[in-house]
Design a protein around this motif. Structure first.
Motif, PDB file in Angstrom:
ATOM      1  N   PHE A 204      17.839   7.425   2.659  1.00 30.66           N
ATOM      2  CA  PHE A 204      17.135   6.228   2.928  1.00 30.66           C
ATOM      3  C   PHE A 204      16.948   6.514   4.568  1.00 30.66           C
ATOM      4  O   PHE A 204      17.684   6.300   5.221  1.00 30.66           O
ATOM      5  CB  PHE A 204      17.610   5.425   3.005  1.00 30.66           C
ATOM      6  N   ILE A 205      15.474   6.210   4.896  1.00 34.17           N
ATOM      7  CA  ILE A 205      15.875   6.370   6.313  1.00 34.17           C
ATOM      8  C   ILE A 205      14.665   4.961   6.666  1.00 34.17           C
ATOM      9  O   ILE A 205      13.602   4.607   5.100  1.00 34.17           O
ATOM     10  CB  ILE A 205      14.331   7.670   6.740  1.00 34.17           C
ATOM     11  N   GLN A 227       9.817  10.412  -0.336  1.00 33.32           N
ATOM     12  CA  GLN A 227      11.053  10.230  -0.330  1.00 33.32           C
ATOM     13  C   GLN A 227      11.587   8.949  -0.068  1.00 33.32           C
ATOM     14  O   GLN A 227      11.147   7.832  -0.226  1.00 33.32           O
ATOM     15  CB  GLN A 227      11.992  11.080   0.445  1.00 33.32           C
ATOM     16  N   ASN A 228      12.899   8.667   0.237  1.00 35.95           N
ATOM     17  CA  ASN A 228      13.885   7.498   0.123  1.00 35.95           C
ATOM     18  C   ASN A 228      12.886   7.411   1.258  1.00 35.95           C
ATOM     19  O   ASN A 228      13.490   7.133   2.258  1.00 35.95           O
ATOM     20  CB  ASN A 228      15.154   7.795   0.249  1.00 35.95           C
ATOM     21  N   LEU A 229      12.959   5.265   1.394  1.00 39.52           N
ATOM     22  CA  LEU A 229      11.796   4.931   2.851  1.00 39.52           C
ATOM     23  C   LEU A 229      12.102   3.699   2.336  1.00 39.52           C
ATOM     24  O   LEU A 229      12.173   2.671   1.171  1.00 39.52           O
ATOM     25  CB  LEU A 229      10.935   6.486   2.805  1.00 39.52           C
ATOM     26  N   LEU A 230      12.454   3.149   3.920  1.00 41.09           N
ATOM     27  CA  LEU A 230      11.876   1.869   3.200  1.00 41.09           C
ATOM     28  C   LEU A 230      11.402   1.360   4.443  1.00 41.09           C
ATOM     29  O   LEU A 230      11.543   1.604   6.265  1.00 41.09           O
ATOM     30  CB  LEU A 230      14.056   0.631   3.869  1.00 41.09           C
ATOM     31  N   LYS A 262       3.392   0.790  -1.960  1.00 44.55           N
ATOM     32  CA  LYS A 262       4.188   0.593  -3.475  1.00 44.55           C
ATOM     33  C   LYS A 262       4.623   1.943  -3.905  1.00 44.55           C
ATOM     34  O   LYS A 262       4.441   3.534  -3.666  1.00 44.55           O
ATOM     35  CB  LYS A 262       2.827   0.354  -4.481  1.00 44.55           C
ATOM     36  N   ILE A 263       5.716   1.804  -4.552  1.00 44.08           N
ATOM     37  CA  ILE A 263       6.139   3.268  -4.757  1.00 44.08           C
ATOM     38  C   ILE A 263       5.347   4.076  -5.814  1.00 44.08           C
ATOM     39  O   ILE A 263       5.379   4.919  -6.684  1.00 44.08           O
ATOM     40  CB  ILE A 263       7.366   2.797  -5.400  1.00 44.08           C
ATOM     41  N   PHE A 264       4.893   3.428  -6.952  1.00 41.80           N
ATOM     42  CA  PHE A 264       4.024   4.022  -8.272  1.00 41.80           C
ATOM     43  C   PHE A 264       2.966   2.625  -8.756  1.00 41.80           C
ATOM     44  O   PHE A 264       3.288   2.045  -8.292  1.00 41.80           O
ATOM     45  CB  PHE A 264       4.791   3.690 -10.089  1.00 41.80           C
TER      46      PHE A 264
END
Ligand code: OMP
Length: 264
Positions: A204-205, A227-230, A262-264
């Motif tokens: 996660f970044i 990719q994993n992100l916040l 949004k992710i999807f």
């Protein structure tokens, strides 16, 4: 459940990579809210109520609470109580010290306050980080490239053929698991973000620096490729307006970022 799994779960449930920074400033509280310590809690409560369905995490920077001494810490604790259980909480403390002291820091964050995640500073070396990483079920966000101008002073110095932040990153990746290790890269360093993203493809970044600090969200998202992100947004959401209608403005600003993240 580890914090890594919890973060994945809430991101999918709420369909967002948005993290709101609960960094209250008394002098900036909207007009209808009293400019005192109770007002700060009232303000935090309104923000959490308005935003909780549209975020996956809240980041509380301790500075904004510690400045009021024990009463500020009380507000921090009361705020933690009103954050939904399923939402990730990040203690933004940027800590680490000699091992023995770091142990006490980590215990405070993870055992007393019971945060899911913390921000930590790698400057003192691996043994200063280990007490945080000994909490195998927690996610530690290590500062890699910060969003301020001073990030060039040390982090971007070249040593032989690598930048200092790359050397730190390599060392972290070879010592800590993806579940345990998160990274902080400011949105104001797009090229460095791209490099870090390529090297650390699964971690996660946490990206601050959007909104008030002028980072370009679209460019970061393009480089991130799902990719994993916040992405943390503080002032641009919580201080969207100081007028009577501040709640509408906060909601509008949250919705804006929610749509983008949004992710999807
Ligand atoms: P806004 O500029 O109001 O969105 O807030 C940014 C938040 O992220 C503050 O709590 C900062 O202390 C924090 N932050 C940065 O701005 N830059 C960094 O490089 C790292 C952090 C952090 O670790 O969260």
């Amino acid at each position: 459940m580890t914090s890594f799994e919890k973060l994945n779960k809430i991101q999918l449930k709420n369909n967002t990579r948005l993290c709101v920074g609960l960094d209250p400033q008394m002098e900036k509280l909207p007009k209808p809210i009293p400019k005192n310590i109770e007002g700060i809690f009232e303000f935090n409560k309104i923000i959490v109520e308005l935003t909780s369905k549209f975020v996956s995490a809240y980041k509380l920077n301790f500075a904004f609470y510690e400045q009021f001494g024990s009463r500020g810490i009380e507000i921090l604790e009361k705020t933690l109580e009103i954050i939904p259980e399923s939402t990730i909480t990040i203690a933004d403390v940027k800590r680490a010290d000699i091992g023995n002291t770091s142990k006490a820091y980590a215990r405070a964050i993870y055992e007393h306050f019971k945060f899911d995640c913390a921000t930590v500073n790698p400057f003192l070396g691996m043994d200063s980080l280990e007490p945080f990483f000994d909490y195998k079920n927690r996610l530690n966000f290590v500062l890699i490239v910060t969003s301020n101008a001073g990030s060039s002073d040390f982090q971007k110095l070249k040593i032989d053929k690598k930048y200092l932040y790359e050397i730190i990153l390599d060392k972290l990746l070879s010592n800590f698991s993806v579940q345990n290790l998160g990274l902080v890269v400011g949105a104001t360093s797009e090229n460095e973000f791209q490099k870090v993203r390529e090297i650390a493809s699964e971690n996660f970044i946490l990206v601050p620096g959007i909104g008030a600090q002028g980072g370009n969200l679209q460019n970061i998202l393009e480089k991130n490729r799902n990719q994993n992100l916040l992405v943390n947004v503080g002032r641009d959401i919580i201080f969207a307006s100081q007028d009577e209608n501040f709640q509408d403005k906060i909601f509008q600003r949250t919705s804006y970022y929610y749509e983008k993240l949004k992710i999807f």
